[in-house]
Design an enzyme around this catalytic site. Structure first.
Site, short mmCIF file in Angstrom:
data_model
loop_
_atom_site.label_atom_id
_atom_site.label_comp_id
_atom_site.label_asym_id
_atom_site.label_seq_id
_atom_site.Cartn_x
_atom_site.Cartn_y
_atom_site.Cartn_z
N CYS A 1 6.22 -0.29 6.77
CA CYS A 1 5.79 0.90 6.03
C CYS A 1 6.94 1.33 5.13
CB CYS A 1 5.45 2.02 7.02
SG CYS A 1 4.95 3.56 6.25
N LEU A 2 6.62 1.68 3.90
CA LEU A 2 7.67 2.12 2.98
C LEU A 2 8.35 3.40 3.47
CD1 LEU A 2 5.94 1.40 -0.46
CD2 LEU A 2 7.71 0.04 0.71
N GLY B 1 0.83 -1.20 0.00
CA GLY B 1 0.00 0.00 0.00
C GLY B 1 0.87 1.25 0.00
N HIS C 1 -4.05 1.42 7.87
CA HIS C 1 -2.69 1.95 7.90
C HIS C 1 -2.54 3.11 6.91
CE1 HIS C 1 1.88 1.24 7.84
NE2 HIS C 1 1.67 2.03 6.81
N GLU C 2 -3.04 2.90 5.68
CA GLU C 2 -2.88 3.95 4.65
C GLU C 2 -3.77 5.16 4.97
OE1 GLU C 2 -0.42 3.54 2.86
OE2 GLU C 2 -0.19 1.38 3.10
N HIS D 1 -2.07 7.51 7.20
CA HIS D 1 -1.11 8.40 6.53
C HIS D 1 -1.79 9.71 6.12
CE1 HIS D 1 2.62 6.17 6.20
NE2 HIS D 1 2.01 5.11 5.68
N GLN E 1 2.83 9.92 1.36
CA GLN E 1 4.19 9.38 1.36
C GLN E 1 5.01 9.83 0.15
OE1 GLN E 1 2.45 5.26 2.11
NE2 GLN E 1 4.46 5.07 3.06
NI NI Z 1 2.85 3.22 5.55
#
Ligand code: NI
Length: 168
Positions: free
Chosen positions: A91-92, A46, A133-134, A137, A51
């Site tokens: 997480c990226l 995701g 989670h997304e 963000h 991000q």
């Molecule tokens: Ni993330």
């Protein structure tokens, strides 16, 4: 198509609260397409617009094992949330760290697609975790916020050290 630069914790831009998407135009569809490319390349399951330093309410995801079920959620809203479960999350924007986070197990979501079409659906398990989670963000929130201050600070200093090495 282009790969986008992913911001890393503790970059303060990750704390920005995203604005609703109003224009479902070609610029938006280009961003969606670039975000999918960036997510698959990373690889991740995701990616939120926050991000990649685009502060609009947009996220892309694919939780399938075959990586062939791309899903784009625009202006997502979690209508109901039930149950809870704990999963290891990464997480990226927090590369290399995986920690247990408690989330709702079943959620009902309303969102739009890249053409502005609204739909409502239920998600559970990994998909529900990924959406929560997304969606966090888009509120400027990261999974490390659920950890103890001690753990979060340890991750922060290690990532800062790595980022400094990359600049030097
Ligand atoms: Ni993330």
């Amino acid at each position: 198509m282009a790969l986008l630069n992913i911001l890393h914790f503790p970059d303060p831009r990750l704390r920005t609260i995203a604005k609703p998407v109003e224009d479902f135009d070609d610029n938006l569809r280009q961003l969606v397409s670039d975000m999918f490319e960036t997510m698959y390349e990373a690889p991740g399951i995701g990616l939120a617009a926050t991000q990649v330093n685009q502060h609009i309410r947009l996220l892309v995801m694919d939780v399938s094992e075959a990586r062939n079920q791309p899903r784009c959620l625009i202006n997502p809203r979690i209508l109901t949330a039930e149950g809870d479960e704990e999963m290891d999350e990464g997480c990226l924007s927090v590369p290399g760290y995986y920690e247990k986070v408690r989330r709702a197990e079943l959620i009902r979501v309303r969102s739009q697609d890249e053409n502005g079409e609204t739909s409502e659906f239920d998600a559970h398990g990994l998909e529900a975790v990924c959406i929560q989670h997304e969606a966090d963000h888009l509120e400027g929130k990261l999974f490390v916020d659920y950890l103890s201050a001690l753990k979060r600070n340890r991750i922060r200093s290690k990532l800062l050290k790595t980022q400094k090495q990359q600049v030097d």
